[in-house]
Design a protein around this motif. Structure first.
Motif, PDB file in Angstrom:
ATOM      1  N   UNK A  51      -5.094  -8.730   1.886  1.00  0.00           N
ATOM      2  CA  UNK A  51      -4.954  -7.744   0.748  1.00  0.00           C
ATOM      3  C   UNK A  51      -6.152  -6.821   0.642  1.00  0.00           C
ATOM      4  N   UNK A  52      -6.951  -6.547   1.706  1.00  0.00           N
ATOM      5  CA  UNK A  52      -7.922  -5.961   1.635  1.00  0.00           C
ATOM      6  C   UNK A  52      -8.176  -4.824   2.775  1.00  0.00           C
ATOM      7  N   UNK A  53      -9.063  -3.640   2.552  1.00  0.00           N
ATOM      8  CA  UNK A  53      -9.121  -2.959   3.560  1.00  0.00           C
ATOM      9  C   UNK A  53     -10.447  -1.941   3.353  1.00  0.00           C
ATOM     10  N   UNK A  54     -10.652  -0.922   4.439  1.00  0.00           N
ATOM     11  CA  UNK A  54     -11.720  -0.105   4.329  1.00  0.00           C
ATOM     12  C   UNK A  54     -11.130   1.327   4.560  1.00  0.00           C
ATOM     13  N   UNK A  55     -11.760   2.258   3.691  1.00  0.00           N
ATOM     14  CA  UNK A  55     -11.420   3.639   4.000  1.00  0.00           C
ATOM     15  C   UNK A  55     -12.640   4.398   4.074  1.00  0.00           C
ATOM     16  N   UNK A  56     -12.576   5.359   5.192  1.00  0.00           N
ATOM     17  CA  UNK A  56     -13.812   6.430   5.408  1.00  0.00           C
ATOM     18  C   UNK A  56     -13.084   7.744   5.457  1.00  0.00           C
ATOM     19  N   UNK A  57     -13.604   8.504   4.434  1.00  0.00           N
ATOM     20  CA  UNK A  57     -12.959   9.972   4.212  1.00  0.00           C
ATOM     21  C   UNK A  57     -14.214  10.791   4.218  1.00  0.00           C
ATOM     22  N   UNK A  58     -14.319  11.488   5.328  1.00  0.00           N
ATOM     23  CA  UNK A  58     -15.598  12.207   5.679  1.00  0.00           C
ATOM     24  C   UNK A  58     -16.763  11.320   5.778  1.00  0.00           C
ATOM     25  N   UNK A  59     -17.762  11.648   4.838  1.00  0.00           N
ATOM     26  CA  UNK A  59     -18.836  10.806   4.902  1.00  0.00           C
ATOM     27  C   UNK A  59     -18.749   9.532   3.700  1.00  0.00           C
ATOM     28  N   UNK A  60     -17.827   9.486   2.671  1.00  0.00           N
ATOM     29  CA  UNK A  60     -17.418   8.718   1.889  1.00  0.00           C
ATOM     30  C   UNK A  60     -16.896   7.319   2.483  1.00  0.00           C
ATOM     31  N   UNK A  61     -17.314   6.226   1.957  1.00  0.00           N
ATOM     32  CA  UNK A  61     -16.724   5.110   2.508  1.00  0.00           C
ATOM     33  C   UNK A  61     -16.183   4.078   1.458  1.00  0.00           C
ATOM     34  N   UNK A  62     -15.152   3.286   1.249  1.00  0.00           N
ATOM     35  CA  UNK A  62     -14.688   2.251   0.312  1.00  0.00           C
ATOM     36  C   UNK A  62     -14.405   1.080   0.924  1.00  0.00           C
ATOM     37  N   UNK A  63     -14.630   0.175   0.400  1.00  0.00           N
ATOM     38  CA  UNK A  63     -14.119  -1.086   0.803  1.00  0.00           C
ATOM     39  C   UNK A  63     -13.566  -1.972  -0.303  1.00  0.00           C
ATOM     40  N   UNK A  64     -12.338  -2.502  -0.327  1.00  0.00           N
ATOM     41  CA  UNK A  64     -11.978  -3.434  -1.231  1.00  0.00           C
ATOM     42  C   UNK A  64     -10.686  -3.792  -1.246  1.00  0.00           C
ATOM     43  N   UNK A 107       0.989  -1.149  -0.029  1.00  0.00           N
ATOM     44  CA  UNK A 107      -0.217  -0.124  -0.098  1.00  0.00           C
ATOM     45  C   UNK A 107       0.760   1.223   0.048  1.00  0.00           C
ATOM     46  N   UNK A 108       0.593   2.065  -1.056  1.00  0.00           N
ATOM     47  CA  UNK A 108       1.618   3.202  -1.011  1.00  0.00           C
ATOM     48  C   UNK A 108       1.129   4.668  -1.256  1.00  0.00           C
ATOM     49  N   UNK A 109       1.107   5.633  -0.519  1.00  0.00           N
ATOM     50  CA  UNK A 109       0.476   7.014  -0.703  1.00  0.00           C
ATOM     51  C   UNK A 109       1.709   7.867  -1.028  1.00  0.00           C
ATOM     52  N   UNK A 167      -5.886   3.626  -4.738  1.00  0.00           N
ATOM     53  CA  UNK A 167      -6.462   4.379  -5.869  1.00  0.00           C
ATOM     54  C   UNK A 167      -7.668   5.449  -5.451  1.00  0.00           C
ATOM     55  N   UNK A 168      -8.608   4.704  -4.529  1.00  0.00           N
ATOM     56  CA  UNK A 168      -9.767   5.661  -4.167  1.00  0.00           C
ATOM     57  C   UNK A 168      -9.338   6.838  -3.319  1.00  0.00           C
ATOM     58  N   UNK A 206      -8.584  10.742   6.240  1.00  0.00           N
ATOM     59  CA  UNK A 206      -9.183   9.456   5.841  1.00  0.00           C
ATOM     60  C   UNK A 206      -8.897   8.631   7.117  1.00  0.00           C
ATOM     61  N   UNK A 207      -9.646   7.691   7.383  1.00  0.00           N
ATOM     62  CA  UNK A 207      -9.531   6.486   8.582  1.00  0.00           C
ATOM     63  C   UNK A 207      -9.142   5.335   7.795  1.00  0.00           C
ATOM     64  N   UNK A 208      -8.502   4.556   7.853  1.00  0.00           N
ATOM     65  CA  UNK A 208      -7.864   3.307   7.093  1.00  0.00           C
ATOM     66  C   UNK A 208      -7.841   2.060   8.187  1.00  0.00           C
ATOM     67  N   UNK A 209      -8.468   0.970   7.529  1.00  0.00           N
ATOM     68  CA  UNK A 209      -8.121  -0.299   8.390  1.00  0.00           C
ATOM     69  C   UNK A 209      -7.896  -1.033   7.243  1.00  0.00           C
ATOM     70  N   UNK A 210      -6.649  -1.818   7.255  1.00  0.00           N
ATOM     71  CA  UNK A 210      -6.025  -2.542   6.076  1.00  0.00           C
ATOM     72  C   UNK A 210      -5.692  -4.005   6.707  1.00  0.00           C
ATOM     73  N   UNK A 211      -6.206  -4.962   6.061  1.00  0.00           N
ATOM     74  CA  UNK A 211      -5.794  -6.222   6.354  1.00  0.00           C
ATOM     75  C   UNK A 211      -4.696  -6.792   5.449  1.00  0.00           C
ATOM     76  N   UNK A 212      -3.585  -6.656   5.911  1.00  0.00           N
ATOM     77  CA  UNK A 212      -2.358  -6.793   4.842  1.00  0.00           C
ATOM     78  C   UNK A 212      -2.182  -8.128   4.397  1.00  0.00           C
ATOM     79  N   UNK A 213      -2.691  -9.175   5.241  1.00  0.00           N
ATOM     80  CA  UNK A 213      -2.762 -10.742   4.749  1.00  0.00           C
ATOM     81  C   UNK A 213      -3.386 -11.012   3.957  1.00  0.00           C
TER      82      UNK A 213
END
Length: 109
Positions: free
Chosen positions: A84-97, A42-44, A104-105, A75-82
């Motif tokens: 290869x998936x995670x959840x991001x919450x940025x304000x009221x927007x949410x992404x999981x994948x 994961x790279x920012x 990218x999101x 953004x608040x991120x919870x990443x399961x590295x094992x």
């Protein structure tokens, strides 16, 4: 400034590209690596997202806060590295994948 942040069992590491944006104001951009093969998971880096608090919830799950500089997007991120998936919450927007899609999101916020 943050040093490298290792997972509890030393399987993963968060490494930071650190640079000064104003006098005494540092940005710490995170990249997350699997240490066994130095794979970048994961790279920012290359963007201006600064890492905030980091909490390793287990050896492979990390909770990470990031904030875009300058600006008010965070953004608040919870990443399961094992798995290869995670959840991001940025304000009221949410992404999981998958981590690459989540990365990218977050970059587009």
């Amino acid at each position: 400034m943050k040093d490298e942040s290792l997972s509890p069992e030393g399987t993963y590491a968060i490494r930071f590209d650190v640079f000064e944006v104003r006098m005494s104001h540092w940005v710490e951009v995170p990249g997350i690596f699997r240490l066994a093969d130095d794979a970048l998971l994961f790279d920012l880096r290359g963007e201006v997202w600064s890492a905030g608090p980091i909490a390793w919830l287990s050896d492979s799950v990390v909770q990470l806060s990031v904030r875009r500089y300058p600006g008010r997007v965070s953004c608040e991120l919870v990443l399961n590295l094992q798995v290869g998936r995670g959840v991001a919450i940025c304000g009221t927007n949410r992404f999981e994948g998958a981590l690459s899609a989540l990365e990218n999101w977050v970059r587009r916020q």
